[in-house]
Write an enzyme that holds these catalytic residues in place. Structure first.
Site, PDB file in Angstrom:
ATOM      1  N   ARG A   1     -11.464  -0.455  36.398  1.00  0.00           N
ATOM      2  CA  ARG A   1     -12.011  -1.468  37.289  1.00  0.00           C
ATOM      3  C   ARG A   1     -13.278  -0.918  37.939  1.00  0.00           C
ATOM      4  NH1 ARG A   1      -7.588  -3.757  41.368  1.00  0.00           N
ATOM      5  NH2 ARG A   1      -9.361  -5.105  41.913  1.00  0.00           N
ATOM      6  N   HIS A   2     -14.071  -1.806  38.479  1.00  0.00           N
ATOM      7  CA  HIS A   2     -15.217  -1.392  39.271  1.00  0.00           C
ATOM      8  C   HIS A   2     -14.730  -0.611  40.491  1.00  0.00           C
ATOM      9  CE1 HIS A   2     -13.970  -4.501  42.089  1.00  0.00           C
ATOM     10  NE2 HIS A   2     -13.863  -5.312  41.040  1.00  0.00           N
TER      11      HIS A   2
ATOM     12  N   ARG B   1       6.438  12.592  -0.473  1.00  0.00           N
ATOM     13  CA  ARG B   1       6.849  11.175  -0.514  1.00  0.00           C
ATOM     14  C   ARG B   1       5.724  10.318  -1.092  1.00  0.00           C
ATOM     15  NH1 ARG B   1       8.826   7.768   4.787  1.00  0.00           N
ATOM     16  NH2 ARG B   1      10.099   9.667   5.019  1.00  0.00           N
TER      17      ARG B   1
ATOM     18  N   GLY C   1       0.813  -1.217   0.000  1.00  0.00           N
ATOM     19  CA  GLY C   1       0.000   0.000   0.000  1.00  0.00           C
ATOM     20  C   GLY C   1       0.839   1.256   0.000  1.00  0.00           C
TER      21      GLY C   1
ATOM     22  N   ASN D   1     -13.248  -6.575  48.268  1.00  0.00           N
ATOM     23  CA  ASN D   1     -11.917  -5.965  48.261  1.00  0.00           C
ATOM     24  C   ASN D   1     -11.490  -5.591  49.681  1.00  0.00           C
ATOM     25  OD1 ASN D   1     -12.654  -4.144  45.197  1.00  0.00           O
ATOM     26  ND2 ASN D   1     -11.625  -6.125  45.433  1.00  0.00           N
TER      27      ASN D   1
ATOM     28  N   SER E   1       1.470   0.244   8.772  1.00  0.00           N
ATOM     29  CA  SER E   1       2.238  -0.036   9.987  1.00  0.00           C
ATOM     30  C   SER E   1       1.318  -0.305  11.175  1.00  0.00           C
ATOM     31  CB  SER E   1       3.183   1.124  10.302  1.00  0.00           C
ATOM     32  OG  SER E   1       4.215   1.197   9.329  1.00  0.00           O
TER      33      SER E   1
ATOM     34  N   ALA F   1       1.654 -23.502  42.778  1.00  0.00           N
ATOM     35  CA  ALA F   1       1.610 -23.715  41.322  1.00  0.00           C
ATOM     36  C   ALA F   1       1.178 -22.448  40.597  1.00  0.00           C
ATOM     37  CB  ALA F   1       0.670 -24.871  40.982  1.00  0.00           C
TER      38      ALA F   1
ATOM     39  N   TYR G   1       5.605   7.762  -4.567  1.00  0.00           N
ATOM     40  CA  TYR G   1       5.142   6.371  -4.621  1.00  0.00           C
ATOM     41  C   TYR G   1       3.955   6.215  -5.574  1.00  0.00           C
ATOM     42  CZ  TYR G   1       8.063   4.406  -0.909  1.00  0.00           C
ATOM     43  OH  TYR G   1       9.119   3.926  -0.177  1.00  0.00           O
TER      44      TYR G   1
ATOM     45  N   HIS H   1     -13.102  -6.114  35.602  1.00  0.00           N
ATOM     46  CA  HIS H   1     -12.386  -6.648  36.746  1.00  0.00           C
ATOM     47  C   HIS H   1     -10.877  -6.727  36.493  1.00  0.00           C
ATOM     48  CE1 HIS H   1     -16.397  -7.885  38.198  1.00  0.00           C
ATOM     49  NE2 HIS H   1     -16.612  -8.120  36.912  1.00  0.00           N
TER      50      HIS H   1
ATOM     51  N   ASN I   1      -4.156  10.106   8.720  1.00  0.00           N
ATOM     52  CA  ASN I   1      -2.952   9.282   8.807  1.00  0.00           C
ATOM     53  C   ASN I   1      -1.683  10.097   8.594  1.00  0.00           C
ATOM     54  OD1 ASN I   1      -4.359   6.938   9.368  1.00  0.00           O
ATOM     55  ND2 ASN I   1      -4.541   6.342   7.225  1.00  0.00           N
TER      56      ASN I   1
ATOM     57  N   ARG J   1     -20.920  -5.332  40.896  1.00  0.00           N
ATOM     58  CA  ARG J   1     -20.011  -4.231  41.189  1.00  0.00           C
ATOM     59  C   ARG J   1     -19.645  -3.415  39.950  1.00  0.00           C
ATOM     60  NH1 ARG J   1     -17.690  -9.197  42.033  1.00  0.00           N
ATOM     61  NH2 ARG J   1     -15.607  -9.695  41.201  1.00  0.00           N
TER      62      ARG J   1
ATOM     63  N   GLU K   1     -15.272 -11.540  35.886  1.00  0.00           N
ATOM     64  CA  GLU K   1     -13.957 -11.795  36.465  1.00  0.00           C
ATOM     65  C   GLU K   1     -13.544 -13.252  36.280  1.00  0.00           C
ATOM     66  OE1 GLU K   1     -11.136 -11.058  36.985  1.00  0.00           O
ATOM     67  OE2 GLU K   1     -10.899 -10.050  38.912  1.00  0.00           O
TER      68      GLU K   1
ATOM     69  N   GLY L   1      -2.242   3.218   6.659  1.00  0.00           N
ATOM     70  CA  GLY L   1      -2.407   2.431   7.877  1.00  0.00           C
ATOM     71  C   GLY L   1      -1.675   1.111   7.890  1.00  0.00           C
TER      72      GLY L   1
ATOM     73  N   PHE M   1      -1.634 -23.000  45.484  1.00  0.00           N
ATOM     74  CA  PHE M   1      -1.132 -21.650  45.712  1.00  0.00           C
ATOM     75  C   PHE M   1       0.267 -21.497  45.120  1.00  0.00           C
ATOM     76  CE2 PHE M   1       0.957 -18.328  48.186  1.00  0.00           C
ATOM     77  CZ  PHE M   1       0.007 -17.323  48.182  1.00  0.00           C
TER      78      PHE M   1
END
Length: 450
Positions: free
Chosen positions: A244-245, A183, A36, A251, A43, A345, A187, A386, A157, A296, A321, A41, A343
């Site tokens: 986040r909520h 340029r 193109g 919490n 890149s 792992a 092209y 979440h 652009n 929430r 969540e 667009g 825990f």
């Protein structure tokens, strides 16, 4: 309405393996070849494809020919790209050869699946040269042409490039814009769109930001997956807001999961959110609000939804969540005591660990893929959801490695604005200045709040 030309019915599908490490396509090596004129667009599309595939655990890498060219010619004028400039032509060809050679080397190292060759590849001869090189090294080619004649989009652009392109760092913006337009004209003199003469190629043509999509000769599963993603892209300027909520009762108690109500401070954040968003959006453009189906997030967004009549609101089950299974409603200290092996792992491999009867971060990414597709199709969205879900979405936009994403801190009572650009995604964080507990946990910690 998009016009889809071509058919996927004749696609042949390679054998696919699925395990806890995600989808793996055996023996597949694909070079996505961008095509193109400048300011179309390319890149942005290239970096999006690489980011999307990496997010899905498919090894991908971008090879930008401009980066190789800048090693010898860091800030050339438009005259450098004039085809009558023999020295410039020689240097640009050398940059293309270097990029392709590095791409082949990357594939031969055995870890790569999809490479993106980001360049104009503006003539049939150049595209044929790329294909022949790839054929010689058993690399499939998928040509992706971004063809746009919409002046408004092109000018947007150009504005983007003159302010973010490495070619114009430190230059006067108006001088940069004038040079870049020159340029483009250079092209345009030699540009050849993909047409019937190249019907043997596998290609996708995205016309006027995807208002029409032409598909030709798609060969296999992974190519079709890339094509599906491309069909959902647009390159118009826009932003995504993440929050986040508000602080919840869970919490405050240090518990995970659940469907608890907001705390008093969480309610205060909900009432302040419309002002934060209005100041960040900065105009009267339409905004769509997405929440999960949990109390929430719905409560946090309720004032925002009523603040502007042109704000639409949608609830997505996919934004719920991470499912914590048997650990739902427990504190981290309780998890460490009742399920010590789990825990440990999870600390060892948090991205792939799946709660007993629940989900892993990898599972969340899989269920979020339709959300990402819809985000790419949409204009301006605010998502109230979440911590784990926001980590996955944020990692997609900011290209955060998988092993790091579950350990990112996403604080409560903070609005995050993400604006995709051609070379990176810009981020702005706006704290509401309303106190909240920190739910961030470091490896090994069982602290209630930290």
């Amino acid at each position: 309405m998009k016009d889809y030309c071509g058919s996927l019915d004749s696609m042949t599908t390679k054998r696919i393996m699925t395990n806890h490490m995600g989808v793996k396509v055996e023996d597949t090596r694909i070079c996505v070849v961008m095509v193109g004129l400048p300011a179309r667009g390319k890149s942005l599309i290239a970096q999006k494809v690489v980011r999307y595939l990496g997010w899905l655990s498919i090894p991908a890498k971008n090879f930008n020919v401009g980066t190789y060219r800048r090693a010898d010619t860091p800030a050339p004028s438009a005259d450098f790209f004039d085809t009558s400039n023999k020295e410039g032509e020689k240097m640009r060809q050398a940059a293309a050869r270097a990029a392709v050679a590095d791409m082949v080397k990357w594939f031969n190292e055995g870890t790569g699946t999809v490479a993106v060759l980001d360049a104009t590849n503006s003539t049939k001869a150049r595209r044929r040269w790329v294909k022949e090189w790839c054929d010689e090294h058993n690399i499939e080619t998928l040509f992706v042409e971004s063809k746009c004649d919409n002046d408004e989009i092109i000018m947007a652009n150009i504005l983007e490039v003159k302010t973010t392109s490495p070619d114009y760092i430190g230059q006067d913006p108006e001088t940069a814009a004038k040079d870049f337009r020159n340029r483009i004209r250079n092209y345009e003199r030699v540009y050849q769109t993909i047409d019937e003469d190249e019907k043997d190629l596998t290609y996708v043509k995205l016309i006027d930001v995807g208002s029409q999509v032409i598909i030709n000769n798609i060969q296999d599963y992974l190519q079709s997956r890339v094509v599906y993603y491309l069909m959902n892209l647009h390159i118009r300027p826009r932003s995504i807001w993440l929050s986040r909520h508000g602080e919840s009762q869970y919490n405050l108690d240090g518990k995970i999961g659940g469907d608890s109500q907001l705390s008093e401070r969480g309610e205060l954040y909900a009432s302040r959110l419309p002002e934060l968003v209005a100041n960040s959006v900065g105009d009267d453009r339409p905004l769509t609000i997405w929440t999960s189906t949990l109390k929430r997030t719905i409560a946090t967004a309720r004032h925002l939804a009523s603040a502007k009549t042109h704000y639409n609101k949608l609830e997505w089950k996919a934004l719920d969540e991470i499912e914590s299974g048997v650990c739902d409603g427990l504190t981290y200290a309780e998890i460490a005591e009742q399920y010590p092996e789990d825990f440990q792992a999870r600390d060892d491999d948090k991205y792939n660990y799946r709660y007993r009867g629940g989900e892993s971060y990898r599972d969340v990414v899989i269920r979020l893929e339709p959300i990402i597709m819809e985000l790419e199709r949409s204009e301006n969205i605010i998502i109230v959801t979440h911590q784990a879900v926001l980590r996955c979405i944020y990692a997609y936009y900011m290209n955060v490695p998988q092993e790091q994403s579950p350990w990112m801190e996403v604080p409560l009572h903070t609005l995050i604005k993400l604006t995709p650009r051609a070379y990176a995604t810009e981020e702005t964080r706006v704290p509401a200045m309303i106190p909240a507990v920190s739910t961030f946990r470091t490896k090994g910690s069982t602290a209630k709040h930290q």
